[in-house]
Structure formats: structure tokens, C-alpha cells
Design a protein around this motif. Structure first.
Motif, PDB file in Angstrom:
ATOM      1  N   MET A   1     -48.033 -54.610 -37.664  1.00 31.98           N
ATOM      2  CA  MET A   1     -48.080 -54.017 -38.991  1.00 31.98           C
ATOM      3  C   MET A   1     -46.776 -54.349 -39.708  1.00 31.98           C
ATOM      4  O   MET A   1     -45.703 -54.180 -39.150  1.00 31.98           O
ATOM      5  N   THR A   2     -46.915 -54.800 -40.941  1.00 34.87           N
ATOM      6  CA  THR A   2     -45.759 -55.122 -41.770  1.00 34.87           C
ATOM      7  C   THR A   2     -45.806 -54.275 -43.036  1.00 34.87           C
ATOM      8  O   THR A   2     -46.848 -54.185 -43.674  1.00 34.87           O
ATOM      9  N   LEU A   3     -44.672 -53.669 -43.388  1.00 30.81           N
ATOM     10  CA  LEU A   3     -44.532 -52.942 -44.653  1.00 30.81           C
ATOM     11  C   LEU A   3     -43.615 -53.760 -45.536  1.00 30.81           C
ATOM     12  O   LEU A   3     -42.573 -54.223 -45.084  1.00 30.81           O
ATOM     13  N   ARG A   4     -44.003 -53.930 -46.805  1.00 31.97           N
ATOM     14  CA  ARG A   4     -43.137 -54.677 -47.715  1.00 31.97           C
ATOM     15  C   ARG A   4     -43.454 -54.339 -49.155  1.00 31.97           C
ATOM     16  O   ARG A   4     -44.555 -53.903 -49.476  1.00 31.97           O
ATOM     17  N   ARG A   5     -42.448 -54.575 -50.022  1.00 31.42           N
ATOM     18  CA  ARG A   5     -42.647 -54.478 -51.470  1.00 31.42           C
ATOM     19  C   ARG A   5     -43.291 -55.763 -51.939  1.00 31.42           C
ATOM     20  O   ARG A   5     -43.013 -56.839 -51.403  1.00 31.42           O
ATOM     21  N   VAL A   6     -44.132 -55.644 -52.949  1.00 27.05           N
ATOM     22  CA  VAL A   6     -44.757 -56.835 -53.529  1.00 27.05           C
ATOM     23  C   VAL A   6     -44.534 -56.853 -55.032  1.00 27.05           C
ATOM     24  O   VAL A   6     -44.418 -55.812 -55.670  1.00 27.05           O
ATOM     25  N   SER A   7     -44.471 -58.064 -55.567  1.00 26.52           N
ATOM     26  CA  SER A   7     -44.351 -58.228 -57.017  1.00 26.52           C
ATOM     27  C   SER A   7     -45.003 -59.518 -57.498  1.00 26.52           C
ATOM     28  O   SER A   7     -45.192 -59.690 -58.703  1.00 26.52           O
ATOM     29  N   GLU A   8     -45.352 -60.407 -56.579  1.00 24.75           N
ATOM     30  CA  GLU A   8     -46.023 -61.646 -56.968  1.00 24.75           C
ATOM     31  C   GLU A   8     -47.461 -61.346 -57.379  1.00 24.75           C
ATOM     32  O   GLU A   8     -48.113 -60.465 -56.807  1.00 24.75           O
ATOM     33  N   GLU A   9     -47.958 -62.094 -58.355  1.00 22.20           N
ATOM     34  CA  GLU A   9     -49.288 -61.824 -58.902  1.00 22.20           C
ATOM     35  C   GLU A   9     -50.375 -61.800 -57.831  1.00 22.20           C
ATOM     36  O   GLU A   9     -51.222 -60.900 -57.819  1.00 22.20           O
ATOM     37  N   ALA A  10     -50.382 -62.770 -56.929  1.00 23.92           N
ATOM     38  CA  ALA A  10     -51.436 -62.822 -55.908  1.00 23.92           C
ATOM     39  C   ALA A  10     -51.414 -61.574 -55.028  1.00 23.92           C
ATOM     40  O   ALA A  10     -52.471 -61.025 -54.685  1.00 23.92           O
ATOM     41  N   GLU A  46     -42.118 -49.614 -58.103  1.00 26.70           N
ATOM     42  CA  GLU A  46     -42.213 -50.477 -56.931  1.00 26.70           C
ATOM     43  C   GLU A  46     -43.622 -50.400 -56.367  1.00 26.70           C
ATOM     44  O   GLU A  46     -44.221 -49.320 -56.322  1.00 26.70           O
ATOM     45  N   LEU A  47     -44.128 -51.528 -55.910  1.00 28.87           N
ATOM     46  CA  LEU A  47     -45.423 -51.596 -55.250  1.00 28.87           C
ATOM     47  C   LEU A  47     -45.178 -51.901 -53.780  1.00 28.87           C
ATOM     48  O   LEU A  47     -44.454 -52.840 -53.446  1.00 28.87           O
ATOM     49  N   TRP A  48     -45.795 -51.120 -52.922  1.00 27.77           N
ATOM     50  CA  TRP A  48     -45.607 -51.249 -51.478  1.00 27.77           C
ATOM     51  C   TRP A  48     -46.955 -51.473 -50.806  1.00 27.77           C
ATOM     52  O   TRP A  48     -47.951 -50.858 -51.189  1.00 27.77           O
ATOM     53  N   VAL A  49     -46.971 -52.349 -49.790  1.00 25.66           N
ATOM     54  CA  VAL A  49     -48.189 -52.606 -49.031  1.00 25.66           C
ATOM     55  C   VAL A  49     -47.901 -52.572 -47.537  1.00 25.66           C
ATOM     56  O   VAL A  49     -46.770 -52.786 -47.101  1.00 25.66           O
ATOM     57  N   ALA A  50     -48.953 -52.307 -46.785  1.00 28.61           N
ATOM     58  CA  ALA A  50     -48.943 -52.453 -45.333  1.00 28.61           C
ATOM     59  C   ALA A  50     -49.958 -53.541 -45.019  1.00 28.61           C
ATOM     60  O   ALA A  50     -51.083 -53.514 -45.538  1.00 28.61           O
ATOM     61  N   GLU A  51     -49.553 -54.497 -44.209  1.00 26.27           N
ATOM     62  CA  GLU A  51     -50.426 -55.614 -43.862  1.00 26.27           C
ATOM     63  C   GLU A  51     -50.651 -55.670 -42.358  1.00 26.27           C
ATOM     64  O   GLU A  51     -49.746 -55.372 -41.580  1.00 26.27           O
ATOM     65  N   ALA A  52     -51.849 -56.073 -41.990  1.00 30.49           N
ATOM     66  CA  ALA A  52     -52.192 -56.324 -40.590  1.00 30.49           C
ATOM     67  C   ALA A  52     -52.898 -57.673 -40.551  1.00 30.49           C
ATOM     68  O   ALA A  52     -53.884 -57.871 -41.276  1.00 30.49           O
TER      69      ALA A  52
END
Length: 142
Positions: A1-10, A46-52
Motif C-alpha cells: 500500500m502506498t499513500l501519496r499526494r497527487v496533483s497530475e491530471e491523470a 491537497e489531494l491524497w490517495v492510497a494505491e495498491a
């Protein structure tokens, strides 16, 4: 699991589509477009996501309130098949740590009953209840 801020359009578009799916709404570009406009204003959101496995499975916003000690935690959503694994809790903690780095010491949120117990474990206190309403463009044309 990765947590990160996002800002790129995709990433913003993928995040928004996941939130629509999590809330069982039709996937729409409306929220992604609004978030991209907000990011362009550089107002501190800020926009934050969790990725798997490279897929966004949970996401949420942090919204600092200028001139106050407050930051809002909004838009938290986790895909149904990923719930109950501590992902939303980790995402909430990441947003709270970021708020502290901004000097914000008070958090507010308007949450669903799914999120409320998690937020209460972090020390947030329920102070009120709201009743959300949905509208369609047709309703506004009358």
C-alpha cells in the motif's frame, strides 16, 4: 500500500473516478474538472490517495481554512472490496499530519456514518448532524 499526494491530471481523474465508483455514482468528469481548477488556484488544497498494485483504492482531500487553525478532511472514499483494512485510517492520518505541518491544529469533517467511527477514534467529536440532498440539473431549470 502506498499513500501519496497527487496533483497530475491523470492521477486526479483516476482519483475522482474511484470516488464515484466507491459512492456508487456514475463516473463523471465533473468532480475531476473542479479539483483540477482548484489545484490550479494553488489555494492549499491537497489531494491524497492510497494505491495498491498501481490502482487507487482510497482517496480524500485536505482543505486548510485560511486565517484559522482549521483544516477540513473531505471526500474520503474507499472501494468496497478494500474497506476494513485500515486504509481509510492511514489516509486520514496522512492528511492530519500534513495539516499539522501547515500549522493547522483543528480538523473538521462532514462524514458519513461509515467514516464517523474512524474519525472518532482519532479524537474528532460529533457536534452536529446534516442531511445531504442531491439535485439534478433538471431541478435547477425550473
Amino acid at each position: 500500500m502506498t499513500l501519496r499526494r497527487v496533483s497530475e491530471e491523470a492521477d486526479v481523474r483516476a482519483m475522482s473516478a474511484m470516488q464515484d465508483e466507491a459512492f456508487e455514482n456514475p463516473v463523471s468528469d465533473d468532480m475531476a474538472n473542479a479539483l483540477l481548477r482548484r489545484l490550479a488556484r494553488d489555494d492549499g488544497m491537497e489531494l491524497w490517495v492510497a494505491e495498491a498494485g498501481g490502482r487507487i483504492v482510497s482517496a480524500g482531500r485536505l482543505e486548510p481554512v485560511p486565517g484559522t487553525d482549521f483544516a477540513g478532511i473531505w471526500g474520503g472514499a474507499t472501494l468496497a472490496e478494500w474497506r476494513g483494512r485500515g486504509i481509510y485510517r492511514a489516509l486520514t492520518a496522512a492528511r492530519a499530519r500534513s495539516a499539522l505541518r501547515m500549522g493547522k491544529t483543528l480538523i473538521n469533517s462532514d462524514s458519513t456514518e461509515y467514516s464517523r467511527p474512524i474519525l472518532e477514534r482519532y479524537g474528532l467529536i460529533k457536534v452536529s448532524t446534516t442531511t445531504p440532498y442531491k439535485t439534478t440539473p433538471y431541478n435547477w431549470q425550473r
